[in-house]
Every structure is written in structure tokens, then in C-alpha cells.
Design a protein around this motif. Structure first.
Motif, PDB file in Angstrom:
ATOM      1  N   SER A 301      50.630  33.308  39.358  1.00 55.50           N
ATOM      2  CA  SER A 301      50.495  31.857  39.453  1.00 55.50           C
ATOM      3  C   SER A 301      49.238  31.418  38.707  1.00 55.50           C
ATOM      4  CB  SER A 301      50.413  31.424  40.922  1.00 55.50           C
ATOM      5  OG  SER A 301      49.189  31.873  41.488  1.00 55.50           O
ATOM      6  N   SER A 302      49.091  30.121  38.494  1.00 56.20           N
ATOM      7  CA  SER A 302      47.925  29.611  37.764  1.00 56.20           C
ATOM      8  C   SER A 302      46.632  29.937  38.501  1.00 56.20           C
ATOM      9  CB  SER A 302      48.059  28.103  37.558  1.00 56.20           C
ATOM     10  OG  SER A 302      48.225  27.439  38.795  1.00 56.20           O
ATOM     11  N   SER A 303      46.648  29.835  39.843  1.00 59.72           N
ATOM     12  CA  SER A 303      45.427  30.154  40.592  1.00 59.72           C
ATOM     13  C   SER A 303      45.116  31.649  40.520  1.00 59.72           C
ATOM     14  CB  SER A 303      45.579  29.711  42.058  1.00 59.72           C
ATOM     15  OG  SER A 303      46.683  30.334  42.671  1.00 59.72           O
ATOM     16  N   SER A 304      46.147  32.488  40.460  1.00 60.11           N
ATOM     17  CA  SER A 304      45.922  33.930  40.322  1.00 60.11           C
ATOM     18  C   SER A 304      45.248  34.261  39.000  1.00 60.11           C
ATOM     19  CB  SER A 304      47.249  34.688  40.420  1.00 60.11           C
ATOM     20  OG  SER A 304      47.817  34.564  41.687  1.00 60.11           O
ATOM     21  N   VAL A 305      45.639  33.548  37.951  1.00 60.00           N
ATOM     22  CA  VAL A 305      45.011  33.758  36.641  1.00 60.00           C
ATOM     23  C   VAL A 305      43.508  33.513  36.741  1.00 60.00           C
ATOM     24  CG1 VAL A 305      44.846  32.864  34.291  1.00 60.00           C
ATOM     25  CG2 VAL A 305      47.092  33.240  35.327  1.00 60.00           C
ATOM     26  N   GLU A 306      43.120  32.419  37.418  1.00 63.72           N
ATOM     27  CA  GLU A 306      41.709  32.096  37.589  1.00 63.72           C
ATOM     28  C   GLU A 306      40.997  33.181  38.391  1.00 63.72           C
ATOM     29  OE1 GLU A 306      39.932  29.439  36.505  1.00 63.72           O
ATOM     30  OE2 GLU A 306      41.608  28.551  35.424  1.00 63.72           O
ATOM     31  N   VAL A 307      41.618  33.609  39.492  1.00 64.65           N
ATOM     32  CA  VAL A 307      40.989  34.596  40.370  1.00 64.65           C
ATOM     33  C   VAL A 307      40.827  35.933  39.669  1.00 64.65           C
ATOM     34  CG1 VAL A 307      41.361  35.982  42.450  1.00 64.65           C
ATOM     35  CG2 VAL A 307      41.705  33.514  42.533  1.00 64.65           C
ATOM     36  N   ILE A 308      41.878  36.394  39.001  1.00 63.06           N
ATOM     37  CA  ILE A 308      41.814  37.703  38.341  1.00 63.06           C
ATOM     38  C   ILE A 308      40.770  37.700  37.231  1.00 63.06           C
ATOM     39  CG2 ILE A 308      43.117  39.352  36.927  1.00 63.06           C
ATOM     40  CD1 ILE A 308      45.625  38.417  38.498  1.00 63.06           C
ATOM     41  N   HIS A 309      40.710  36.613  36.463  1.00 56.39           N
ATOM     42  CA  HIS A 309      39.728  36.537  35.389  1.00 56.39           C
ATOM     43  C   HIS A 309      38.307  36.589  35.935  1.00 56.39           C
ATOM     44  CE1 HIS A 309      37.016  34.565  32.480  1.00 56.39           C
ATOM     45  NE2 HIS A 309      37.793  35.148  31.575  1.00 56.39           N
ATOM     46  N   SER A 310      38.085  35.910  37.071  1.00 56.14           N
ATOM     47  CA  SER A 310      36.724  35.783  37.607  1.00 56.14           C
ATOM     48  C   SER A 310      36.328  36.902  38.560  1.00 56.14           C
ATOM     49  CB  SER A 310      36.581  34.439  38.336  1.00 56.14           C
ATOM     50  OG  SER A 310      36.864  33.355  37.480  1.00 56.14           O
ATOM     51  N   TYR A 311      37.308  37.515  39.257  1.00 54.88           N
ATOM     52  CA  TYR A 311      36.949  38.409  40.351  1.00 54.88           C
ATOM     53  C   TYR A 311      37.640  39.763  40.300  1.00 54.88           C
ATOM     54  CZ  TYR A 311      35.188  33.987  42.091  1.00 54.88           C
ATOM     55  OH  TYR A 311      34.528  32.792  42.213  1.00 54.88           O
ATOM     56  N   CYS A 312      38.045  40.180  39.124  1.00 55.96           N
ATOM     57  CA  CYS A 312      38.473  41.573  38.950  1.00 55.96           C
ATOM     58  C   CYS A 312      37.263  42.286  38.352  1.00 55.96           C
ATOM     59  CB  CYS A 312      39.696  41.653  38.024  1.00 55.96           C
ATOM     60  SG  CYS A 312      40.463  43.276  37.966  1.00 55.96           S
ATOM     61  N   ARG A 313      36.391  42.767  39.211  1.00 63.97           N
ATOM     62  CA  ARG A 313      35.027  43.145  38.807  1.00 63.97           C
ATOM     63  C   ARG A 313      34.972  44.345  37.869  1.00 63.97           C
ATOM     64  NH1 ARG A 313      31.745  42.422  44.572  1.00 63.97           N
ATOM     65  NH2 ARG A 313      32.397  40.259  44.953  1.00 63.97           N
ATOM     66  N   TYR A 314      35.922  45.258  38.008  1.00 61.60           N
ATOM     67  CA  TYR A 314      35.830  46.498  37.234  1.00 61.60           C
ATOM     68  C   TYR A 314      36.918  46.610  36.173  1.00 61.60           C
ATOM     69  CZ  TYR A 314      32.681  47.500  41.056  1.00 61.60           C
ATOM     70  OH  TYR A 314      31.659  47.425  41.969  1.00 61.60           O
ATOM     71  N   GLY A 315      37.462  45.457  35.772  1.00 61.54           N
ATOM     72  CA  GLY A 315      38.410  45.444  34.671  1.00 61.54           C
ATOM     73  C   GLY A 315      39.827  45.776  35.093  1.00 61.54           C
ATOM     74  N   LEU A 316      40.745  45.480  34.212  1.00 61.70           N
ATOM     75  CA  LEU A 316      42.163  45.713  34.486  1.00 61.70           C
ATOM     76  C   LEU A 316      42.563  47.144  34.141  1.00 61.70           C
ATOM     77  CD1 LEU A 316      43.719  42.461  32.964  1.00 61.70           C
ATOM     78  CD2 LEU A 316      43.429  42.988  35.392  1.00 61.70           C
ATOM     79  N   PRO A 317      43.524  47.697  34.883  1.00 62.78           N
ATOM     80  CA  PRO A 317      44.054  49.008  34.525  1.00 62.78           C
ATOM     81  C   PRO A 317      45.020  48.868  33.346  1.00 62.78           C
ATOM     82  CG  PRO A 317      45.276  48.140  36.369  1.00 62.78           C
ATOM     83  CD  PRO A 317      44.172  47.145  36.087  1.00 62.78           C
ATOM     84  N   VAL A 318      45.506  49.968  32.841  1.00 60.77           N
ATOM     85  CA  VAL A 318      46.559  49.941  31.827  1.00 60.77           C
ATOM     86  C   VAL A 318      47.899  49.841  32.554  1.00 60.77           C
ATOM     87  CG1 VAL A 318      47.684  51.190  29.953  1.00 60.77           C
ATOM     88  CG2 VAL A 318      45.198  51.305  30.214  1.00 60.77           C
ATOM     89  N   PHE A 319      48.699  48.858  32.173  1.00 60.50           N
ATOM     90  CA  PHE A 319      50.018  48.664  32.767  1.00 60.50           C
ATOM     91  C   PHE A 319      51.049  49.353  31.862  1.00 60.50           C
ATOM     92  CE2 PHE A 319      47.409  45.267  34.419  1.00 60.50           C
ATOM     93  CZ  PHE A 319      47.792  45.181  35.752  1.00 60.50           C
ATOM     94  N   HIS A 320      51.236  50.645  32.077  1.00 56.01           N
ATOM     95  CA  HIS A 320      52.070  51.454  31.191  1.00 56.01           C
ATOM     96  C   HIS A 320      53.536  51.055  31.232  1.00 56.01           C
ATOM     97  CE1 HIS A 320      49.005  54.308  29.896  1.00 56.01           C
ATOM     98  NE2 HIS A 320      48.574  54.391  31.142  1.00 56.01           N
TER      99      HIS A 320
END
Length: 415
Positions: A301-320
């Protein structure tokens, strides 16, 4: 002519009792029960009705406030008692009970317990219990020892007392919980532990302070968690998801500061709707993103985009395994930055859906990708949007199809 009229009027009596019972099962229970007054035969036919639906709201007097009345009337109690007595011990397919119980009314609680025990002992397949009780309500142990029940719905605004120490629901496949407060650890360690073939679990909590924070099951394949917490619950809370065979995951909640365990190794599709309260402790959704890294289909969702960008502190994993990604609308450049990062971390992504082009910064340098299909939703066809669309399409070298539509992605489910 008279004979034809008589035959026409009495044609229903020629039907077999089993057929009449099936017809009565489709009627509201009050109407079906009234047929038992017709004759001895119809009293027997009513025993074949296998769907019972009791709702104390139909007993309200004109102008009475249902929300303020936490008690069911005597007329409702008498009707349920008479109906269950008429049926004796006939098997039940579906039982629905919706009622209010007085906070300190032990007699009413005893009535509800008796009704549920009666039905649980009649090989019920589906039970929907929506009991509003401002006090602590103990459901009868017979409910949690049903060998036949396949589907159980519990709610709403219900404070459950201690569950029986040994819950055994060997046939239960579908469990729906709506705003129910459990004793500490009873939800996973007692209730879920007693459901060895459970496949679908849905948990909804609205305006409730105490919510299940440990969701664990080795068999559940579909999970929906929709939390709409009051102000007293903030991002300082924590939750764990231990569901190794989960295939579908829908999660709507305020982002939390800690996710103690996220084990979702078999996940295929995930739908996230995370938000952030300004006065809450800063969340960290790193473990959530790590936990869903095996998905093939991801909706944000749009709010999830904001949260993940701001509060995924250690970066995204690889989505294989990710091949289909749906993104909420972007209110600023941060969403587009997250999209770029996700494209980089998703080497197999082929289908991308974007909520709209709101906030598009103009020229965007996307990393190399394999996106073949691009959907743009909420498209109004303005000159500015067309300009942005042309610019965006140029960033995907493998595109074979571009679709635009006015339809939006899903919105937050809890009203």
C-alpha cells in the motif's frame, strides 16, 4: 377445478421430509421454527433443519439502542430454548449466535454456555459466535473438544477467560477471530496448538488493547492479520509470525519496533498495509521484509511504501522469486527511490503495477531489469501524466505490454 386447486395448495406436502428440511434450512430460523405449529409431521420436519441462526437484535423494541444494551431479552432466551428443545439431538451443519450479555449476569452466561454445549454435542460443522460481553466470558469446554467442527468464528468485543488446558479440534480448517482478548499465550500455545489441520486463519482487532502477539502454526496456509489499534498501543509493541507452511499473508497494522520472529519460508503472496503513528516509538520492519523474501507476488500500500523506505533499517533482502510487484501511490521522491531499490533486489521481476504517477520526479534512472508488463492505475490522461508515462516507459527496456487504468489498488481494509 376444485380438485386441481386442492392439489396445487397441498403439493408441498407431497415432498419427502428430507427435501422439506432442506427448504426450511434456507429460511430464517424464526420462520422455519413457526412451521412446527402446523402438525406433528412438521414438528418432525423441523428436526431436519440443519442451519440455525439466532440474533438478539431482532428482539429489540422500536427506539431501543442496541449498542447501549448489553443484555438479551427474555423473549430471545425463550425462543432459543424452545428451538433447541424442538430439535432434540439432530445434527447441525451451521450454527450462528449473535447476542449481548450483561457484564455481571452469570445467568445469561450460563444460558449461552448451555446453547453452545448443546450444539457442540450435535456434530456441528460450522459455528459463528458473536458474543458481546463487557465482563470475562468463559466459553464451554465442549466447544473446544468438537471432533466435527470445520469452521469457527469468534467475536466481537469478547474478553475470554482461561481456555481449557487441552483444546482438541481435529477437524478445524478455518478459524476467524474478531476482536477477542485471550489470556497470555492461550491463543497460540493452547488454541492454535489444538488445531492440527488448520489451514486458514483470520485475525481482526479493532479498538482493542490486548491483541495476539504470537501467531504460530505448522499447518496454516493462509493468514490475514488486520489490526487497528487504539492510541494506547504504539510502535513499542512486538509480534512474531512462525508459520513455515504459509502461502498467503495479509498484514495490516501500525509498524512495530520489533518483530521477534518472522518464519514464512513457503510464502508465495504477501499484501502489506503498514502505517506509522507519529508519537510512537520508531519502528523497524527489517525482519518483516526478510521474512517475506521468498514471495512471488507482493502488494504494498502507499503507506507501506513510506514505512519501508523510512524504517527498514538494515536494507532490503534479495527477492529471488518475486515476479509480480504492486506499488501504492508515491507522495514524494522516496517512493520512487524505494522502487529503484526493489527493482535492483528483484532479478526475476516481470510484472509491475504502480498506483499512479503522483509525485513522479521526471527523469528516473531505473536499474537494469526484466520487467515485461507495466500497469499504471489511477491514470486520468492529463498532459502531465502522459509526459511522465512516456518518460517512465523509457526506463524499462524489456517491456512488451503497457496498460493504463483508472482503477486503484486495494485500500486499507479496516474501516
Amino acid at each position: 377445478m376444485d380438485a386441481k386447486r386442492i392439489c396445487s395448495r397441498d403439493a408441498i406436502s407431497w415432498l419427502p421430509d428430507e427435501v422439506l428440511g432442506s427448504i426450511l434450512s434456507l429460511l430464517p430460523t424464526k420462520q422455519a421454527a413457526s412451521t412446527s405449529l402446523l402438525s406433528k409431521r412438521w414438528r418432525y420436519v423441523f428436526r431436519l433443519v440443519d442451519n440455525l441462526d439466532f440474533d438478539d437484535s431482532v428482539s429489540l423494541h422500536e427506539g431501543e439502542d442496541q449498542q447501549a444494551r448489553y443484555v438479551f431479552p427474555e423473549s430471545f432466551e425463550n425462543f432459543v430454548d424452545r428451538t433447541l428443545a424442538l430439535q432434540c439431538d439432530s445434527p447441525i451443519n451451521k450454527f450462528s449466535l449473535k447476542c449481548h450479555v450483561g457484564k455481571d449476569d452469570e445467568r445469561q452466561r450460563a444460558c449461552v454456555s448451555s446453547w453452545i454445549s448443546n450444539v457442540a454435542g450435535r456434530r456441528v460443522l460450522e459455528a459463528e459466535l458473536r458474543i458481546k460481553d463487557m465482563g470475562i466470558h468463559y466459553l464451554p469446554p465442549q466447544l473446544f473438544a468438537s471432533k466435527t467442527m470445520v469452521k469457527l468464528s469468534l467475536g466481537a468485543e469478547l474478553y475470554l477467560g482461561k481456555l481449557p488446558s487441552c483444546v482438541s479440534l481435529p477437524s478445524l480448517k478455518f478459524l476467524f477471530i474478531d476482536t477477542v482478548c485471550f489470556e497470555y499465550e492461550d491463543f497460540s500455545c493452547v488454541l492454535l496448538a489444538g488445531c492440527p489441520v488448520l489451514e486458514e486463519l483470520s485475525i481482526r482487532h479493532k479498538d482493542f488493547i490486548v491483541m495476539p502477539n504470537n501467531i504460530s502454526s505448522p499447518t496454516v496456509k493462509k493468514l490475514s492479520v488486520l489490526y487497528d489499534a487504539p492510541d494506547e498501543v504504539d510502535g513499542g509493541s512486538c509480534i512474531s509470525f512462525d508459520l513455515p507452511n504459509l502461502v498467503y499473508f495479509e498484514y495490516s497494522d501500525c509498524a512495530l519496533s520489533e518483530y521477534t520472529k518472522v518464519n514464512l519460508e513457503s510464502l508465495v503472496e504477501a499484501k502489506l498495509d503498514l502505517c506509522f503513528e507519529e508519537n510512537a516509538e520508531k519502528p523497524d520492519v527489517t525482519d518483516v521484509m526478510m521474512g517475506i523474501r521468498n514471495v512471488k507476488i507482493l502488494h504494498l500500500s502507499s503507506s507501506s511504501v513510506e514505512v519501508i523506505h523510512s524504517y527498514c533499517r538494515y536494507g532490503l533482502p534479495v527477492f529471488h522469486n518475486l515476479v509480480n510487484l504492486s506499488f501504492g501511490s508515491f507522495k514524494n521522491k522516496r517512493g520512487w527511490k524505494l522502487l529503484k531499490y526493489l527493482l535492483k533486489q528483484s532479478p526475476k521481476l516481470e510484472t509491475l503495477t504502480i498506483q499512479d504517477l503522483n509525485g513522479y520526479p521526471g527523469v528516473v534512472s531505473m536499474p537494469p531489469n526484466k520487467v515485461k508488463v507495466l500497469h499504471v492505475l489511477g491514470y486520468q490522461g492529463t498532459v502531465e501524466e502522459l509526459k511522465h508515462l512516456k518518460s517512465l516507459v523509457g526506463e524499462f527496456q524489456c517491456l512488451t505490454l503497457v496498460q493504463v487504468s483508472k482503477w486503484m489498488l486495494y485500500k486499507r481494509i479496516i474501516a
